[in-house]
Design a protein around this motif. Sequence first.
Motif, PDB file in Angstrom:
ATOM      1  N   MET A   9       0.876  -1.168   0.000  1.00  0.00           N
ATOM      2  CA  MET A   9       0.000   0.000   0.000  1.00  0.00           C
ATOM      3  C   MET A   9       0.909   1.212   0.000  1.00  0.00           C
ATOM      4  O   MET A   9       1.501   1.546   1.012  1.00  0.00           O
ATOM      5  CB  MET A   9      -0.906   0.011   1.220  1.00  0.00           C
ATOM      6  N   LYS A  10       1.031   1.831  -1.175  1.00  0.00           N
ATOM      7  CA  LYS A  10       2.007   2.916  -1.277  1.00  0.00           C
ATOM      8  C   LYS A  10       1.518   4.019  -2.209  1.00  0.00           C
ATOM      9  O   LYS A  10       0.552   3.821  -2.961  1.00  0.00           O
ATOM     10  CB  LYS A  10       3.349   2.358  -1.754  1.00  0.00           C
ATOM     11  N   ALA A  11       2.193   5.154  -2.170  1.00  0.00           N
ATOM     12  CA  ALA A  11       1.858   6.286  -3.025  1.00  0.00           C
ATOM     13  C   ALA A  11       2.000   5.870  -4.495  1.00  0.00           C
ATOM     14  O   ALA A  11       2.850   5.041  -4.801  1.00  0.00           O
ATOM     15  CB  ALA A  11       2.809   7.449  -2.716  1.00  0.00           C
ATOM     16  N   PRO A  12       1.212   6.387  -5.414  1.00  0.00           N
ATOM     17  CA  PRO A  12       0.202   7.421  -5.176  1.00  0.00           C
ATOM     18  C   PRO A  12      -1.216   6.885  -4.938  1.00  0.00           C
ATOM     19  O   PRO A  12      -2.070   7.633  -4.503  1.00  0.00           O
ATOM     20  CB  PRO A  12       0.229   8.197  -6.503  1.00  0.00           C
ATOM     21  N   LEU A  13      -1.458   5.588  -5.201  1.00  0.00           N
ATOM     22  CA  LEU A  13      -2.852   5.104  -5.170  1.00  0.00           C
ATOM     23  C   LEU A  13      -3.259   4.433  -3.858  1.00  0.00           C
ATOM     24  O   LEU A  13      -4.427   4.147  -3.644  1.00  0.00           O
ATOM     25  CB  LEU A  13      -3.109   4.143  -6.342  1.00  0.00           C
ATOM     26  N   TYR A  14      -2.309   4.134  -3.021  1.00  0.00           N
ATOM     27  CA  TYR A  14      -2.580   3.538  -1.715  1.00  0.00           C
ATOM     28  C   TYR A  14      -3.533   2.334  -1.799  1.00  0.00           C
ATOM     29  O   TYR A  14      -3.263   1.420  -2.570  1.00  0.00           O
ATOM     30  CB  TYR A  14      -3.068   4.612  -0.735  1.00  0.00           C
ATOM     31  N   VAL A  15      -4.644   2.348  -1.057  1.00  0.00           N
ATOM     32  CA  VAL A  15      -5.495   1.140  -0.996  1.00  0.00           C
ATOM     33  C   VAL A  15      -6.008   0.751  -2.393  1.00  0.00           C
ATOM     34  O   VAL A  15      -6.105  -0.433  -2.733  1.00  0.00           O
ATOM     35  CB  VAL A  15      -6.692   1.341  -0.032  1.00  0.00           C
TER      36      VAL A  15
END
Length: 289
Positions: A9-15
């Motif tokens: 779970m990471k930038a830029p879209l996360y979940v």
Amino acid sequence: MILGCHVQMKAPLYVEGSVKEALSYGANALMLYTGAPQNTKRNPIEKLHVKEAHELMKENNIPLSHLIVHAPYIINPANSVKPEVAELAKEFLESELKRTEEIGASFLVLHPGSYTTTDMETGISTIIERLNSVEYYPENVIICLETMAGKGSEVGYRFEQIEEIMSGVNHPENFGVCLDTCHINDAGYDVSDFDGVLDEFDRIIGLKHLHVIHLNDSKNERGQRKDRHANLGMGTIGFEALHAVAANERCAEIPKILETPYINKKPPYGIEIEMLRTNHYDAERLNTL
Ligand code: FE
Ligand code: FE
Ligand code: ZN
């Protein structure tokens, strides 16, 4: 089969990015950490693309109950030696419960922790005390205590220990169990007789409390109390036994989450999920990833 894996779970879209990653593996379940598992730094919920993630899940017929959060393993609710560690566990657990609720996930997987220099009974009573000090329990989130391998002073490698914690908490309706096949193998249970394992689980804890399964092979012989995950079919449990877990009708409704290691720096999950769904094992495909 409800199969998923640990995703980033990471930038830029996360979940939303986590759901996309899971879909790319042919998964219909997923598990994420809300930040680095080794620390407690977290992004505000507004940044996490939760609405978009839910839409994407809906489009792909993945119910919210197949979205699982794993608490960072840095928090140790069993530590009674260092008060600051205990305080961090309480505070972080409160915020993580809130975050899990906001993300819309039903299950928060938690390692019971390690008793360090005390003993098992002190560890268990410390965990109970810590869990009972949490001031906010969301109605729709269940903390799933994970069965551990029993490495070092880990608490929760016998079903009896998990049961003791669960019967000591003030909010039993907010507690359940996550069973990890690698961990129970290392703790001494025979995964190749999974019906036998489920019978024992049912007798001691109650099968209705089982909500998540971590499906991993193990690099260690049964009972070694080590905790080293292996790719499916590359460990001592073997593909056949792990497929039998995934196909077992008594836990058909329970998400099975892979936490197997990357191979050549690449995620093995697409192949492992396909092999489980087709019940066709091909070590070559994993080795040449
Ligand atoms: Fe875990
Ligand atoms: Fe696990
Ligand atoms: Zn593990």
